[in-house]
Design an enzyme around this catalytic site. Structure first.
Site, mmCIF file in Angstrom:
data_model
loop_
_atom_site.group_PDB
_atom_site.id
_atom_site.type_symbol
_atom_site.label_atom_id
_atom_site.label_comp_id
_atom_site.label_asym_id
_atom_site.label_seq_id
_atom_site.Cartn_x
_atom_site.Cartn_y
_atom_site.Cartn_z
ATOM 1 N N SER A 169 -15.742 51.965 -8.998
ATOM 2 C CA SER A 169 -16.937 52.337 -9.757
ATOM 3 C C SER A 169 -18.154 51.763 -9.053
ATOM 4 O O SER A 169 -18.125 50.628 -8.560
ATOM 5 C CB SER A 169 -16.856 51.762 -11.178
ATOM 6 N N GLU A 218 -27.541 43.239 -2.435
ATOM 7 C CA GLU A 218 -27.415 44.631 -2.904
ATOM 8 C C GLU A 218 -27.341 44.724 -4.425
ATOM 9 O O GLU A 218 -27.413 45.813 -4.987
ATOM 10 C CB GLU A 218 -26.216 45.333 -2.250
#
Ligand code: SF4
Length: 382
Positions: A114, A161
């Site tokens: 995911s 990130e």
């Protein structure tokens, strides 16, 4: 005194114009009491928030709301993959031990993970964007401290990130449950007799679905509660999917999800996920459509940022989360009024460009980085 406790104590006493914000992971509220005079499995969330407020925290928010936001995006992602029959199985990614393991040992399978950030990372991103805007401060004027049952969440917090503002970490400190106890003791907080308090809003209102993220099977169950609504337009009559709850190393089965028959597995160990990954890597196929992976026994209630792995104590923590789920006004993320407010005021809609920018992430091939740490974790769980 450990360095992190020393640093946070100093910051609290010298905060100046900075806003000191905490977020509390689902499992901590049912474990920390054990070390402060309560029976295992006692939910001490009121005392925990009250103690943080007494220490000088300006706002205390709930990672469970981050879990609700994770559910919204992840349920949407699951529904899309089921409808298009692509990138199945979908693997959950709330556990950093797991996704860092995948990045190092199975990078070719990264597309199956995911892309939604963990609840910790989502709530921290929302605090340093939406909430910073609401109280009209710069993200750099918020010192954000996560309280979590997990050592690996310290590593997660370092990943650029996952940050919402380039160059500005979402999270300034991750304090484990044990370090949080040390913080209270070092500052002479009388935990049992503190004035109890509630979470601040709007980032303190969560659903029961967010609560069960603290134990294995909870991420999947919470996601299915909302995916069912996205597929059918109606809600499950019984929100509790007890058949998919997992206390062993692996549990699997088949469920009917609004017209889709899906094979699921919940896995409590990196060693246990390996055969599933090997099969997918070798054949390009898997008998599963949705897989939840956690590293610790019974999930985050067994996180290594706490003192014990005694299965009886972990079971009491786990049961307390299921009781907590039942006590919530809303049992599913999509019903939570705070979730609706945040989408309406900030993200627009599920899967919008802004939602993807702030609540999704990416994973990288890290096969060149050291693997020993993850090998050790596999041994631990055998
Ligand atoms: Fe951390 Fe363990 Fe929870 Fe994974 S399962 S997020 S390693 S506490």
């Amino acid at each position: 005194m450990t360095k992190i406790v020393e640093d946070i104590t100093y910051i609290l006493k010298n905060k100046g114009n900075k806003k000191i914000v905490a977020q509390i992971a689902p499992a901590v509220r049912v474990s920390i009491g054990e070390y402060l005079g309560y029976e295992p499995g006692t939910n001490v969330i009121g005392q925990l928030i009250g103690s943080l407020k007494q220490l000088g925290f300006d706002y205390v928010f709930d990672t469970n709301l981050g879990a609700d936001l994770t559910v919204m995006e992840e349920a949407n992602e699951l529904v899309h993959r089921l409808k298009t029959n692509t990138l199945l199985p979908m693997f959950t990614t709330c556990c950093p031990s797991w996704y860092m393991f995948a990045e190092r040992l199975f990078p070719e399978l990264i597309p199956y993970l995911s892309s939604v950030k963990s609840p910790q990372a989502i709530l921290a991103s929302v605090i340093k964007t939406y909430f910073a805007g609401k109280i009209q401060v710069q993200p750099t004027d918020i010192i954000h401290i996560v309280i979590a049952p997990c050592q690996m969440k310290k590593e997660e917090a370092k990943r650029p990130e996952l940050w919402a503002n380039p160059g500005v970490p979402n999270i300034d400190f991750v304090l484990t449950t044990t370090e949080c106890v040390e913080l209270f003791k070092a500052n002479f907080i009388d935990f049992k007799n503190v004035t109890v308090a509630d979470f601040d809003n709007p980032l303190g209102q969560s659903s029961g679905a967010g609560a069960i993220f603290g134990t294995t099977g909870g991420v999947m169950e919470a996601t299915i509660r909302t995916a069912y609504n996205l597929l059918s337009g109606t809600d499950l009559i019984n929100f509790e999917l007890t058949d998919i709850r997992n206390t062993g190393l692996r549990r699997e089965g088949t469920i009917e999800l609004a017209g889709y028959k899906i094979n699921i597995a919940t896995v409590n160990s990196l060693a246990e996920i390996k055969p599933i990954l090997e099969e997918l890597k070798t054949t390009g196929k898997s008998r599963y459509q949705f897989v939840e992976v956690m590293n610790c026994p019974m999930g985050c209630v067994g996180g290594v940022g706490q003192w014990t792995k005694d299965p009886e104590i972990l079971a009491k923590r786990r049961e307390a989360l299921f009781v907590y789920d039942k006590q919530h006004k809303y049992r599913a993320a999509h019903l939570n009024e705070a979730v609706k407010q945040i989408y309406s005021e900030f993200f627009g809609s599920i899967g919008s460009e802004k939602a993807v920018q702030i609540m999704h992430t990416h994973y990288e091939d890290r096969t060149q980085e050291e693997q020993e740490h993850f090998s050790c974790k596999i041994e631990d769980n055998k």
